[in-house]
Design a protein around this motif. Structure first.
Motif, short mmCIF file in Angstrom:
data_model
loop_
_atom_site.label_atom_id
_atom_site.label_comp_id
_atom_site.label_asym_id
_atom_site.label_seq_id
_atom_site.Cartn_x
_atom_site.Cartn_y
_atom_site.Cartn_z
N ALA A 17 0.82 -1.20 0.00
CA ALA A 17 0.00 0.00 0.00
C ALA A 17 0.86 1.25 0.00
O ALA A 17 0.59 2.21 -0.73
CB ALA A 17 -0.93 0.00 1.22
N LEU A 72 -3.96 -6.65 -5.09
CA LEU A 72 -5.04 -6.30 -4.18
C LEU A 72 -6.12 -5.63 -5.02
O LEU A 72 -5.83 -4.97 -6.02
CB LEU A 72 -4.57 -5.34 -3.09
CG LEU A 72 -3.49 -5.84 -2.12
CD1 LEU A 72 -3.08 -4.72 -1.18
CD2 LEU A 72 -3.97 -7.04 -1.33
N GLY A 74 -10.13 -3.46 -4.89
CA GLY A 74 -10.95 -2.62 -4.04
C GLY A 74 -11.69 -1.58 -4.84
O GLY A 74 -11.84 -1.68 -6.06
N TYR A 88 -9.94 -1.22 0.34
CA TYR A 88 -9.47 -2.51 -0.14
C TYR A 88 -10.51 -3.61 0.06
O TYR A 88 -11.47 -3.46 0.81
CB TYR A 88 -8.16 -2.88 0.55
CG TYR A 88 -6.98 -2.07 0.03
CD1 TYR A 88 -6.27 -2.49 -1.08
CD2 TYR A 88 -6.63 -0.88 0.63
CE1 TYR A 88 -5.21 -1.73 -1.57
CE2 TYR A 88 -5.57 -0.12 0.15
CZ TYR A 88 -4.87 -0.55 -0.96
OH TYR A 88 -3.83 0.19 -1.44
#
Length: 221
Positions: A17, A72, A74, A88
């Motif tokens: 992140a 990831l 989201g 997320y």
């Protein structure tokens, strides 16, 4: 999952992140000034920057990939000036928000909150309303005339990293160009790619969208 495994897992996710929003600090003495930026941006650069500035608000699904292929997913919510939220997928205890002044990474699993000024992030080119994006942008060649690739890098501040925006010509998008994806490259060559889908423009955004619950223990006096 034992506590050590949780910490290691959270650390990997937090690093992924953070790579999206942060350029590691480089001492000013080591930051080469670089050549002066181009004085006259091309018409396509001006058009792309105008399209970005025309986005009042946007919601989209995203897939985030680091250089090791870790992914990831989201939902992204953006509102001008300078606000963004990366919510997320379920099970990922991370949140990234910008309140217009600073980007904040919240790791709920280890109760850690980190903040950086927008101007110190590769995303500053997208979010910082005071940044003259056209001054530091150049077009990269593409094989598709309907695709613009815009590289944004401040040669006087290489520690801020590089942001490459991919925009696709689309009549219904603000300025006729849809923000499709971007690649953030920090000063240590850590690469993070964001690909968007299901873009919606001009959506209503709740006032609390860019706030967060602070997971850190509160100190009572």
């Amino acid at each position: 999952m034992n506590s050590l495994t949780k910490i290691l897992r959270a650390g990997r996710l937090a690093s992924l992140a953070a790579a999206l929003v942060v350029s590691p600090a480089v001492p000013s003495a080591l930051a080469a000034p670089g050549p002066a930026p181009a004085a006259a941006p091309s018409a396509d650069v001006e058009r792309a920057v105008a399209a970005l500035r025309a986005i009042s608000s946007m919601r989209a699904d995203f897939v985030q990939t680091d250089r090791n292929g870790q992914r990831l997913t989201g939902t992204l919510t953006l509102q001008r000036p300078g606000k963004i939220r990366f919510q997320y997928q379920p099970g990922v205890p991370l949140l990234i928000v910008s309140d217009g002044a600073a980007l904040t990474v919240i790791d709920y699993e280890v109760r850690q909150v980190s903040r950086w000024p927008i101007r110190n992030s590769p995303l500053g080119a997208l979010l910082n309303p005071d940044k003259d994006v056209a001054r530091y942008a150049r077009l990269l060649p593409t094989t598709n005339p309907d695709v613009l690739s815009l590289e944004i890098k401040d040669p006087r501040h290489p520690e801020y990293g590089t942001l490459t925006l991919i925009m696709v010509r689309k009549p219904g998008a603000p300025g006729g160009l849809q923000l499709d994806s971007w690649v953030a490259l920090d000063s240590q060559n850590q690469r993070t790619t964001i690909r968007l889908s299901n873009q919606q423009y001009g959506v209503p955004v709740p006032a609390n969208m860019f706030r967060y619950n602070d997971p850190r223990p509160q100190i009572r006096h």
